[in-house]
Enzyme design. Structure first.
Site, PDB file in Angstrom:
ATOM      1  N   HIS A 199     -28.050  95.005  16.492  1.00  0.00           N
ATOM      2  CA  HIS A 199     -26.686  95.282  16.955  1.00  0.00           C
ATOM      3  C   HIS A 199     -25.702  95.276  15.779  1.00  0.00           C
ATOM      4  O   HIS A 199     -25.875  94.528  14.830  1.00  0.00           O
ATOM      5  CB  HIS A 199     -26.260  94.239  18.002  1.00  0.00           C
ATOM      6  CG  HIS A 199     -27.045  94.372  19.268  1.00  0.00           C
ATOM      7  ND1 HIS A 199     -27.104  93.384  20.215  1.00  0.00           N
ATOM      8  CD2 HIS A 199     -27.810  95.385  19.726  1.00  0.00           C
ATOM      9  CE1 HIS A 199     -27.874  93.793  21.209  1.00  0.00           C
ATOM     10  NE2 HIS A 199     -28.319  95.003  20.936  1.00  0.00           N
ATOM     11  N   HIS A 230     -22.485  98.891  18.763  1.00  0.00           N
ATOM     12  CA  HIS A 230     -23.817  98.823  19.366  1.00  0.00           C
ATOM     13  C   HIS A 230     -24.049  97.402  19.877  1.00  0.00           C
ATOM     14  O   HIS A 230     -24.195  96.474  19.093  1.00  0.00           O
ATOM     15  CB  HIS A 230     -24.879  99.184  18.304  1.00  0.00           C
ATOM     16  CG  HIS A 230     -26.293  99.138  18.811  1.00  0.00           C
ATOM     17  ND1 HIS A 230     -27.374  99.061  17.980  1.00  0.00           N
ATOM     18  CD2 HIS A 230     -26.806  99.174  20.069  1.00  0.00           C
ATOM     19  CE1 HIS A 230     -28.487  99.049  18.688  1.00  0.00           C
ATOM     20  NE2 HIS A 230     -28.170  99.102  19.966  1.00  0.00           N
ATOM     21  N   MET A 372     -28.044 101.247   8.773  1.00  0.00           N
ATOM     22  CA  MET A 372     -26.716 101.005   8.202  1.00  0.00           C
ATOM     23  C   MET A 372     -26.379 101.815   6.943  1.00  0.00           C
ATOM     24  O   MET A 372     -25.220 101.992   6.643  1.00  0.00           O
ATOM     25  CB  MET A 372     -26.480  99.523   7.966  1.00  0.00           C
ATOM     26  CG  MET A 372     -27.367  98.891   6.950  1.00  0.00           C
ATOM     27  SD  MET A 372     -27.031  97.116   6.954  1.00  0.00           S
ATOM     28  CE  MET A 372     -28.489  96.510   6.189  1.00  0.00           C
ATOM     29  N   SER A 376     -25.097 108.660  11.205  1.00  0.00           N
ATOM     30  CA  SER A 376     -25.210 108.614  12.662  1.00  0.00           C
ATOM     31  C   SER A 376     -24.798 109.996  13.160  1.00  0.00           C
ATOM     32  O   SER A 376     -24.173 110.761  12.420  1.00  0.00           O
ATOM     33  CB  SER A 376     -24.275 107.556  13.242  1.00  0.00           C
ATOM     34  OG  SER A 376     -24.689 106.273  12.854  1.00  0.00           O
ATOM     35  N   HIS A 395     -32.522 107.691  20.871  1.00  0.00           N
ATOM     36  CA  HIS A 395     -31.416 106.722  20.861  1.00  0.00           C
ATOM     37  C   HIS A 395     -31.105 106.164  19.480  1.00  0.00           C
ATOM     38  O   HIS A 395     -30.187 105.374  19.316  1.00  0.00           O
ATOM     39  CB  HIS A 395     -31.694 105.586  21.829  1.00  0.00           C
ATOM     40  CG  HIS A 395     -32.503 104.440  21.248  1.00  0.00           C
ATOM     41  ND1 HIS A 395     -33.702 104.624  20.618  1.00  0.00           N
ATOM     42  CD2 HIS A 395     -32.254 103.110  21.206  1.00  0.00           C
ATOM     43  CE1 HIS A 395     -34.158 103.446  20.222  1.00  0.00           C
ATOM     44  NE2 HIS A 395     -33.311 102.510  20.551  1.00  0.00           N
TER      45      HIS A 395
END
Lengths: 472, 136
Positions: A199, A230, A372, A376, A395
């Protein structure tokens, strides 16, 4: 394992043994090689044994081994003679992604990245034992479980447009009474908390735009600053899944005997226990929406301390661990189905009733995070998704390497420094958290998106690049 | 008596062993503590778990540790005086679980839940061996 190539990016494991239908893998050759490295194919074969399964069980291009179901799994079962499986939804009920748009440009935040990282990290609780962004008592919790994002709006923690642009408007018909007491205890103090693991909260800048018309409809332009969140239903959802798994196990010893993996345990849809779980799962989903909304408010507060006049608006909010009641056309007939998506995103094309009114003509925004250090994506639900994936796509990047291996291969501080050289600022509770989530432990997100786009299940709209990332 | 953290693509997997089932379960607490980032143990909880089988006991025991961490804002350290009693229709585990309060500066892994995935409770060549995958 026998795997037939049906067409470009589509492979099929033929029906055999206890399988009710074939199993399908949506991947290119490189991703398939990675998928073959663990038990993903065995698991998607196991999923194909579920009673009432329609068409085929599916694993998405970002798929990897999970427990029971693989992560990246989609299974649509008939509501009449099908089953509901908590393992097909996951412990983190309604884990999902939301993207908040801002009217800031990348140049507005250049030079302030570290300050942003610090302020967000201090304001948004992450990791274990740090509480939640908003305080809730037992009465509030009951209402959150019933009303989800709507409770947030009623109590001044949301804007009207946040609700209109959220999947299901942030509320499913959940029943708080079906949530176990232990789950409520875990959830009391966690509304507005990120959690840990994968997350995160990330400030991003919009890079390439692939579809001008859709980007305009979504309100996206190059170099715009957006925030990606997230998180899921936290301890409340996890405990709900755990307790119902045990209830199902005790209640259906004959099913436990039959199934290839105990984590696949299910209940026939018509049984009371199945309905109880469904209503609990929906209530936990409502909690997750309240949680992501509370984090959103935290982000807004942080941004406005630095940028007084900043405007923020929700782009969209998607669930990627959930089962939804949807109507799909199967072999020419409209059928009422329960679509399990575990680590898969709903990707409805233009015109479907599930797509919020503001986006109905262009299709549902699909929010897909990378790792990270990598990009995205924002896609839009593709026309082919109804035909081949029950309105679903991938996803995320999908993990490739274990946390243990990651800590051997990477040193958190080095990863942090390297990312900083690329103008990506990461702040986490510890170096090991950064090592465990290093970009190299994930699959190549660009490849995952390429497959989704080529299959026409989720089409590329925009790519975002990370600027500031905080993790629990 | 020992434990080992094993490879798993997305979650955390460990094995714990001991000459008795009690020892193996106590080692499992140490493995759990290493995964979440535990400390010395300043305070303890007396816990009791009852389950219908040894596997279910291991599942419910892990669930109890996760629950304690989440609700009491503590991080698990180790188990003391862990006893497992045979019941007519299952097993009862009692133990003192040592833990530490979570301070703001601490980095503690948040475990979502125990799973039955790859779970093992076996007795071979005089040793009890447990295997668990935790959802992270």
């Amino acid at each position: 394992m026998e795997l037939n190539k049906i067409s470009e990016n589509i492979y099929e494991i033929p029906q055999e043994g206890q399988m009710k239908k074939p199993a399908r893998v949506y991947a290119n050759e490189d991703l398939l090689k990675e998928i073959r490295q663990d038990d993903t194919l065995k698991q998607i074969k196991n999923v194909a044994t579920l009673p009432g399964l329609e068409k085929y069980s599916i694993v998405m291009p970002d798929g990897h081994q999970g427990y029971g179901f693989p992560i990246g799994g989609v299974a649509a079962v008939n509501k009449e003679n099908g089953v509901i499986s908590p393992g097909g939804i996951g412990y983190d009920i309604n884990c999902g992604i939301r993207v908040l748009k801002t009217d800031l440009k990348y140049e507005d935040i250049r030079g302030q990245e570290q300050q942003l990282a610090n302020i967000l990290y201090n304001k948004i609780p992450c990791g274990l034992g740090k509480g939640g962004y908003i305080n809730t008592d037992e009465e509030d919790l009951e209402e959150i479980l019933e009303k989800g994002a709507e409770w947030m709006l009623e109590n001044g923690h949301a804007k009207e447009s946040d609700i209109k642009r959220c999947e299901e408007e942030g509320r499913l018909p959940g029943n708080p009474e079906k949530i176990p007491e232990d789950a409520k205890k875990r959830g009391l103090n966690q509304v507005g908390s990120l959690g840990s693991g994968n997350h995160f909260l990330e400030i991003q800048r919009v890079g390439e735009i692939y579809n001008d018309q859709k980007a305009e409809a979504y309100g996206l332009e190059e170099d715009q600053v957006v925030v990606m969140i997230h998180s899921g239903s936290r301890g409340l959802g996890h405990q709900t899944c755990t307790n119902y798994l045990r209830k199902f196990e005790k209640n259906y010893p004959e099913i436990v005997e039959e199934i290839p993996d105990k984590e696949l345990i299910y209940a026939p849809m018509q049984d009371e226990l199945a309905q109880d779980y469904k209503e609990a799962m929906y209530a936990a989903a409502n909690y997750a929406w309240a949680n992501r909304q509370a984090i959103t408010q935290g982000v807004r507060e942080c941004l406005s301390t630095i940028y007084e006049e900043v405007e923020t608006e929700l782009l969209y909010d998607v669930c990627h661990n959930i089962a939804k009641e949807e109507t799909h056309n199967v072999d020419g007939e409209d059928k009422e189905l329960l679509v399990h998506r575990k680590g898969a995103t709903r990707a409805m094309p233009a015109g479907r009733p599930e797509v919020p009114e503001v986006y109905r003509d262009v299709g549902q925004p699909v929010l897909i995070p990378g790792s990270m250090g990598t990009a995205s994506y924002i896609l839009s639900g593709g026309q082919e998704s109804l035909e081949i994936s029950f309105g679903s796509t991938a996803h995320g990047a999908g993990r490739l390497m274990s946390r243990t291996q990651a800590k051997q291969d990477y040193w958190g501080e080095d990863v942090q420094k390297e990312l900083k050289r690329d103008q990506i600022f990461v702040k986490a509770a510890s170096g090991s958290t950064i090592a465990e989530e290093a970009p190299g432990v994930y699959k190549d997100i660009d490849e995952v998106i390429k497959v989704s786009d080529a299959l026409g299940i989720g089409n590329k709209v925009a790519k975002m690049r990370p600027v500031v990332n905080i993790k629990g | 008596m020992s434990y080992e953290i094993l490879e798993h693509t997305a979650d955390e997997k460990f094995q714990a062993s001991g000459d008795s089932l009690e020892e193996a379960f106590s080692e499992a607490v140490k493995a759990f503590s290493e995964i979440v980032g535990g400390f010395n143990g300043q305070t303890y909880y007396s816990i009791e778990v009852e389950s219908e089988s040894q596997e279910a006991l291991l599942f419910d025991f892990m669930d109890k540790l996760i629950f304690l961490q989440d609700v009491d804002n503590v991080v698990i350290s180790y188990a003391e005086d862990l006893e497992i009693e045979d019941l007519e229709d299952g097993y009862r585990l009692t133990a003192k679980i040592w833990a530490d309060n979570i301070e703001n500066s601490m980095s503690v892994m948040d475990v979502k839940g125990p799973t039955y995935s790859e779970m093992e409770v076996t007795f071979e060549e005089g040793k009890w061996r447990l295997q668990v995958v935790l959802d992270i």
